[in-house]
Scaffold this motif. Structure first.
Motif, PDB file in Angstrom:
ATOM      1  N   TRP A   1      86.060 -16.852  55.740  1.00 50.33           N
ATOM      2  CA  TRP A   1      87.421 -15.761  55.963  1.00 50.33           C
ATOM      3  C   TRP A   1      86.966 -14.557  54.461  1.00 50.33           C
ATOM      4  O   TRP A   1      87.456 -13.322  54.206  1.00 50.33           O
TER       5      TRP A   1
ATOM      6  N   SER B   1      76.990 -14.072  55.266  1.00 46.98           N
ATOM      7  CA  SER B   1      78.568 -13.571  55.216  1.00 46.98           C
ATOM      8  C   SER B   1      78.621 -12.586  53.689  1.00 46.98           C
ATOM      9  O   SER B   1      77.159 -12.951  52.960  1.00 46.98           O
TER      10      SER B   1
ATOM     11  N   GLU C   1      82.871  -9.234  66.569  1.00 43.96           N
ATOM     12  CA  GLU C   1      82.857  -9.522  65.375  1.00 43.96           C
ATOM     13  C   GLU C   1      83.385  -7.858  64.978  1.00 43.96           C
ATOM     14  O   GLU C   1      84.412  -7.947  63.837  1.00 43.96           O
TER      15      GLU C   1
ATOM     16  N   SER D   1      84.480 -12.810  54.650  1.00 44.83           N
ATOM     17  CA  SER D   1      84.608 -11.255  55.202  1.00 44.83           C
ATOM     18  C   SER D   1      85.137 -10.649  55.990  1.00 44.83           C
ATOM     19  O   SER D   1      85.247  -8.986  55.991  1.00 44.83           O
ATOM     20  N   PRO D   2      86.266 -11.275  56.325  1.00 46.05           N
ATOM     21  CA  PRO D   2      87.192 -10.533  56.475  1.00 46.05           C
ATOM     22  C   PRO D   2      88.036  -9.565  55.868  1.00 46.05           C
ATOM     23  O   PRO D   2      88.655  -8.614  55.667  1.00 46.05           O
TER      24      PRO D   2
ATOM     25  N   LEU E   1      90.618  -5.238  61.297  1.00 49.24           N
ATOM     26  CA  LEU E   1      91.167  -5.718  59.772  1.00 49.24           C
ATOM     27  C   LEU E   1      90.742  -3.947  58.863  1.00 49.24           C
ATOM     28  O   LEU E   1      92.213  -4.022  58.102  1.00 49.24           O
TER      29      LEU E   1
ATOM     30  N   SER F   1      86.131  -6.273  55.037  1.00 51.08           N
ATOM     31  CA  SER F   1      86.562  -5.184  56.165  1.00 51.08           C
ATOM     32  C   SER F   1      88.326  -4.335  55.890  1.00 51.08           C
ATOM     33  O   SER F   1      88.412  -3.637  55.719  1.00 51.08           O
TER      34      SER F   1
ATOM     35  N   LYS G   1      86.750  -7.863  65.263  1.00 52.31           N
ATOM     36  CA  LYS G   1      87.533  -7.663  64.250  1.00 52.31           C
ATOM     37  C   LYS G   1      87.438  -6.836  62.927  1.00 52.31           C
ATOM     38  O   LYS G   1      88.475  -7.234  62.102  1.00 52.31           O
ATOM     39  N   GLN G   2      86.213  -7.055  62.829  1.00 50.99           N
ATOM     40  CA  GLN G   2      86.208  -5.739  61.474  1.00 50.99           C
ATOM     41  C   GLN G   2      87.640  -4.021  61.908  1.00 50.99           C
ATOM     42  O   GLN G   2      87.662  -4.046  60.607  1.00 50.99           O
TER      43      GLN G   2
END
Length: 264
Positions: free
Chosen positions: A32, A101, A240, A34-35, A247, A38, A243-244
């Motif tokens: 988490w 990551s 992915e 990486s999130p 976020l 973002s 998701k980026q």
């Protein structure tokens, strides 16, 4: 509440609190991190384009402000070339096809040079970066409290993944966990030092605030586009990427909502 109190609280949040949060994340899954990066990209871009630059342009000429932003971007590029900002963010060059990551990338850094990167350099780079964050926070609050809160949110958002990387590298450089934690917290207080120094230097000098805000904008913009966004490109899968993007949008929305709430 007095402006100085706001600055002190925000500086502690930007430096020390983010360090505590980063230390806590090491006990959780690295997936988490990486999130968080973002989200930080969106928050930083929101702070730059929705808050800092509009305020700088309100009291400074557009041409002058844009020149300062351009100068700032080039100056931070040169600083990074001198290694100071590279140490602070924990990003080194790596193989283009390496899939990792943000957290994993930080863990790999100590293998780039014989014997690992000296922990002292990590702490120096982190302290310099935190001092600059403090200056940005103080300048933002001196211009407008809502701007200060939004800027602090953006700084905290990007400071947490940065601190995770720094803390991890210190551990893998031979620091005991307690010592690495204590040193990182101490480096976090550089944010407060930078904020207080800027408050003393800038209080009552409204004419220089457009310049300082423009430099602050270039600082956050450089962090977003030069340090954080390239790390997101390591994951190119459509899901992915979606998701980026989501976020990043959430980070932008956080700054926008904070602005609306604080202004009303």
């Amino acid at each position: 509440m007095h402006t100085l109190v706001w600055i002190v609280v925000a500086a502690l949040a930007g430096g020390v609190v983010s360090t505590l949060a980063a230390a806590a994340t090491l006990k959780l899954s690295a997936s988490w991190i990486s999130p968080l990066v973002s989200f930080a990209v969106g928050a930083l871009l929101g702070a730059v384009f929705l808050e800092l630059l509009p305020h700088a342009l309100e009291s400074g000429g557009a041409h002058y402000v844009m020149e300062i932003v351009l100068f700032g971007l080039l100056a931070f590029f040169l600083l990074e070339k001198l290694v100071l900002w590279r140490h602070a963010h924990g990003h080194e060059h790596h193989a283009a096809d390496e899939d990792e990551s943000e957290h994993d990338h930080a863990l790999h850094e100590h293998t780039d040079s014989p014997g690992g990167r000296p922990g002292l350099m990590i702490l120096i780079g982190n302290s310099v970066h935190n001092f600059c964050d403090g200056v940005v926070i103080a300048a933002a609050f001196l211009a407008d409290h809502a701007l200060g809160v939004a800027t602090t949110l953006a700084i905290v958002a990007h400071a947490v993944p940065q601190q995770v990387g720094d803390f991890a590298v210190l551990l893998h450089s031979g620091f005991a966990r307690a010592k690495a934690f204590a040193f990182n917290v101490a480096a976090g207080f550089a944010t407060l030092v930078g904020a207080l120094a800027a408050y003393v230097a800038l209080a009552g000098m409204a004419r220089v605030l457009p310049t300082v805000l423009a430099i602050a904008a270039s600082s956050l913009l450089y962090v977003a586009v030069a340090d954080l966004i390239p790390s997101l490109h390591r994951r190119s899968e459509p899901i992915e990427t979606g998701k980026q993007a989501l976020l990043i949008g959430l980070g932008l929305a956080t700054i926008a909502v904070a602005h609306v709430v604080l202004e009303h």
